[in-house]
Design a protein around this motif. Sequence first.
Motif, mmCIF file in Angstrom:
data_model
loop_
_atom_site.group_PDB
_atom_site.id
_atom_site.type_symbol
_atom_site.label_atom_id
_atom_site.label_comp_id
_atom_site.label_asym_id
_atom_site.label_seq_id
_atom_site.Cartn_x
_atom_site.Cartn_y
_atom_site.Cartn_z
ATOM 1 N N VAL A 215 0.839 -1.221 0.000
ATOM 2 C CA VAL A 215 0.000 0.000 0.000
ATOM 3 C C VAL A 215 0.862 1.255 0.000
ATOM 4 C CG1 VAL A 215 -1.961 -1.122 1.142
ATOM 5 C CG2 VAL A 215 -0.269 0.104 2.518
ATOM 6 N N GLY A 216 2.132 1.113 0.390
ATOM 7 C CA GLY A 216 3.017 2.289 0.382
ATOM 8 C C GLY A 216 3.792 2.409 -0.914
ATOM 9 N N ALA A 217 3.516 1.471 -1.854
ATOM 10 C CA ALA A 217 4.320 1.432 -3.096
ATOM 11 C C ALA A 217 3.759 2.431 -4.098
ATOM 12 C CB ALA A 217 4.301 0.026 -3.683
ATOM 13 N N HIS A 218 4.149 3.692 -3.950
ATOM 14 C CA HIS A 218 3.691 4.728 -4.897
ATOM 15 C C HIS A 218 4.891 5.205 -5.698
ATOM 16 C CE1 HIS A 218 -0.348 5.403 -3.024
ATOM 17 N NE2 HIS A 218 0.250 4.804 -2.031
ATOM 18 N N ALA A 219 4.783 5.097 -7.043
ATOM 19 C CA ALA A 219 5.903 5.582 -7.865
ATOM 20 C C ALA A 219 5.950 7.101 -7.713
ATOM 21 C CB ALA A 219 5.661 5.214 -9.312
ATOM 22 N N ILE A 220 7.074 7.631 -7.244
ATOM 23 C CA ILE A 220 7.166 9.081 -7.066
ATOM 24 C C ILE A 220 8.460 9.546 -7.728
ATOM 25 C CG2 ILE A 220 8.129 8.706 -4.740
ATOM 26 C CD1 ILE A 220 6.828 11.391 -3.951
ATOM 27 N N THR A 221 8.325 10.447 -8.687
ATOM 28 C CA THR A 221 9.520 10.912 -9.410
ATOM 29 C C THR A 221 10.213 11.993 -8.580
ATOM 30 O OG1 THR A 221 8.285 12.701 -10.453
ATOM 31 C CG2 THR A 221 8.294 10.557 -11.598
ATOM 32 N N PRO A 222 11.506 12.205 -8.825
ATOM 33 C CA PRO A 222 12.207 13.289 -8.109
ATOM 34 C C PRO A 222 11.496 14.629 -8.306
ATOM 35 C CG PRO A 222 13.770 11.863 -9.222
ATOM 36 C CD PRO A 222 12.423 11.423 -9.683
ATOM 37 N N GLU A 223 10.968 14.836 -9.544
ATOM 38 C CA GLU A 223 10.265 16.113 -9.791
ATOM 39 C C GLU A 223 9.034 16.220 -8.889
ATOM 40 O OE1 GLU A 223 8.371 16.424 -13.590
ATOM 41 O OE2 GLU A 223 8.098 18.607 -13.441
ATOM 42 N N LEU A 224 8.268 15.099 -8.796
ATOM 43 C CA LEU A 224 7.053 15.130 -7.967
ATOM 44 C C LEU A 224 7.441 15.415 -6.514
ATOM 45 C CD1 LEU A 224 4.165 12.501 -8.077
ATOM 46 C CD2 LEU A 224 4.937 13.491 -5.948
ATOM 47 N N PHE A 225 8.499 14.706 -6.043
ATOM 48 C CA PHE A 225 8.923 14.891 -4.645
ATOM 49 C C PHE A 225 9.332 16.348 -4.409
ATOM 50 C CE2 PHE A 225 10.429 13.994 -0.534
ATOM 51 C CZ PHE A 225 11.629 14.686 -0.375
ATOM 52 N N GLU A 226 10.184 16.862 -5.318
ATOM 53 C CA GLU A 226 10.679 18.231 -5.107
ATOM 54 C C GLU A 226 9.550 19.249 -5.211
ATOM 55 O OE1 GLU A 226 15.111 17.008 -6.725
ATOM 56 O OE2 GLU A 226 13.855 18.413 -7.898
ATOM 57 N N ARG A 227 8.597 18.976 -6.131
ATOM 58 C CA ARG A 227 7.463 19.914 -6.291
ATOM 59 C C ARG A 227 6.644 19.950 -5.002
ATOM 60 N NH1 ARG A 227 4.454 23.839 -7.420
ATOM 61 N NH2 ARG A 227 2.396 23.634 -8.377
ATOM 62 N N THR A 228 6.329 18.770 -4.458
ATOM 63 C CA THR A 228 5.474 18.739 -3.254
ATOM 64 C C THR A 228 6.216 19.315 -2.049
ATOM 65 O OG1 THR A 228 6.162 16.444 -2.955
ATOM 66 C CG2 THR A 228 4.011 16.813 -3.950
ATOM 67 N N GLN A 229 7.531 19.057 -1.974
ATOM 68 C CA GLN A 229 8.291 19.632 -0.857
ATOM 69 C C GLN A 229 8.336 21.156 -0.967
ATOM 70 O OE1 GLN A 229 7.952 17.041 1.135
ATOM 71 N NE2 GLN A 229 9.856 17.710 2.099
ATOM 72 N N GLY A 230 8.450 21.632 -2.203
ATOM 73 C CA GLY A 230 8.453 23.092 -2.403
ATOM 74 C C GLY A 230 7.118 23.699 -2.006
ATOM 75 N N LEU A 231 6.028 23.015 -2.360
ATOM 76 C CA LEU A 231 4.686 23.498 -1.987
ATOM 77 C C LEU A 231 4.563 23.547 -0.459
ATOM 78 C CD1 LEU A 231 2.518 21.450 -4.521
ATOM 79 C CD2 LEU A 231 2.827 23.952 -4.510
ATOM 80 N N ARG A 232 5.022 22.482 0.206
ATOM 81 C CA ARG A 232 4.914 22.448 1.659
ATOM 82 C C ARG A 232 5.756 23.562 2.296
ATOM 83 N NH1 ARG A 232 6.982 18.316 4.112
ATOM 84 N NH2 ARG A 232 5.615 18.610 5.905
ATOM 85 N N ARG A 233 6.909 23.848 1.669
ATOM 86 C CA ARG A 233 7.790 24.899 2.228
ATOM 87 C C ARG A 233 7.092 26.257 2.184
ATOM 88 N NH1 ARG A 233 11.848 24.167 -0.980
ATOM 89 N NH2 ARG A 233 12.481 22.305 0.175
ATOM 90 N N VAL A 234 6.321 26.490 1.127
ATOM 91 C CA VAL A 234 5.570 27.758 1.037
ATOM 92 C C VAL A 234 4.667 27.891 2.260
ATOM 93 C CG1 VAL A 234 3.756 28.973 -0.238
ATOM 94 C CG2 VAL A 234 5.630 27.862 -1.481
ATOM 95 N N VAL A 235 4.108 26.776 2.697
ATOM 96 C CA VAL A 235 3.159 26.819 3.827
ATOM 97 C C VAL A 235 3.898 27.035 5.139
ATOM 98 C CG1 VAL A 235 1.379 25.558 5.100
ATOM 99 C CG2 VAL A 235 1.530 25.338 2.611
ATOM 100 N N TYR A 236 4.929 26.209 5.394
ATOM 101 C CA TYR A 236 5.556 26.358 6.716
ATOM 102 C C TYR A 236 6.484 27.567 6.808
ATOM 103 C CZ TYR A 236 9.499 23.314 5.080
ATOM 104 O OH TYR A 236 10.545 22.729 4.410
ATOM 105 N N ASP A 237 6.723 28.244 5.670
ATOM 106 C CA ASP A 237 7.446 29.536 5.711
ATOM 107 C C ASP A 237 6.475 30.705 5.863
ATOM 108 O OD1 ASP A 237 10.277 29.009 3.408
ATOM 109 O OD2 ASP A 237 9.930 28.471 5.502
ATOM 110 N N SER A 238 5.167 30.417 5.842
ATOM 111 C CA SER A 238 4.166 31.504 5.708
ATOM 112 C C SER A 238 3.799 32.151 7.044
ATOM 113 C CB SER A 238 2.888 30.941 5.082
ATOM 114 O OG SER A 238 2.233 30.096 6.027
ATOM 115 N N ASN A 239 3.206 33.335 6.919
ATOM 116 C CA ASN A 239 2.654 34.003 8.116
ATOM 117 C C ASN A 239 1.505 33.175 8.690
ATOM 118 O OD1 ASN A 239 4.350 36.297 7.816
ATOM 119 N ND2 ASN A 239 3.010 37.069 6.174
ATOM 120 N N ASP A 240 0.729 32.562 7.800
ATOM 121 C CA ASP A 240 -0.432 31.773 8.245
ATOM 122 C C ASP A 240 -0.013 30.624 9.148
ATOM 123 O OD1 ASP A 240 -2.910 31.941 5.506
ATOM 124 O OD2 ASP A 240 -2.311 33.357 7.097
#
Length: 259
Positions: A215-240
Amino acid sequence: MSLVLTEIKGSTGVITLNHVEKRNALSEALIEGITDALSEFQSQNVRAVILRAQPGVKVWSAGHDVSELPNRGRDPLGWDDPLRILIRAIQEFPAPVIALIEGGVWGGGCEVAMACDILVATPDTTFAITPAKLGVPYNLGGLVTVVNMVPLPVIKEMLFTAQPVPAQQALNLGMINYIKPVEEIEEFVLNMTKQIAANSPLSISVMKESLRLLVGAHAITPELFERTQGLRRVVYDSNDYQEGINAFREKRKPQFTGT
Ligand code: YXS
């Protein structure tokens, strides 16, 4: 006072969350109590584990200890975060872990319950996944845990509204295995552990680990990983993000601005 109580009943290990004053918030210390208990139970070759709170609680777990979330600028749910360590410890434990649930389950507490193999709840149980309420960017591993539990439209509603889902709806969705009355649930779960203990522990542990890997076997490309990490960084760097944590500490409603 121990934050976690443990006992072994026959071939079953029982872990009771015992920090009622803090609604069993998943602090590093409480999580350490759980993971230490799991290590001890593994050395004792228990055939099943029951993870529960004190009988009669109104809150099974209030989720991640907000006071231990980092201020903005740092991933609040990185690989070594205690909550992530606990989720993996439950999922990798070589015998079934059964969540015996009473009361409200909040935030990361839902993921802890969902990381368990079998969930049995009382009728008053509710599940509220609340990162949006706090302005926290959930992590990919956590999203995989919850997405594997319920249909996508439901998990989106839970994440976007942060509203509690009642036990009956959770049962209808297949999020939990059974709803049992308060006076019956403990005996019901103990009987289930006896059924498990009568079967091959090797077969069970291998099937549990194989299912975890599948169930944890999800194909994840480096681009997908980096994109999602970048999105998350926008959130935890935010004022919100900082506003969500400040509002909780100051016991007031957050005023999110989207910045
Ligand atoms: O004021 P004192 O010192 O007595 O402490 C209060 C609360 O601050 C404390 N407490 C918590 N402390 C740290 N982290 C928590 N998550 C937490 N929850 C509660 O416990 C004392 C009693 O709380 P009180 O007075 O609010 O109890 P209540 O019975 O009126 O209400 C129970 C709850 C659970 C409805 C309420 O405490 C609540 O809404 N707690 C926050 C639930 C939540 O949003 N959890 C998500 C945490 S963040 C998380 O899990 C992940 C990072 S994520 O967001 O991504 O899922």
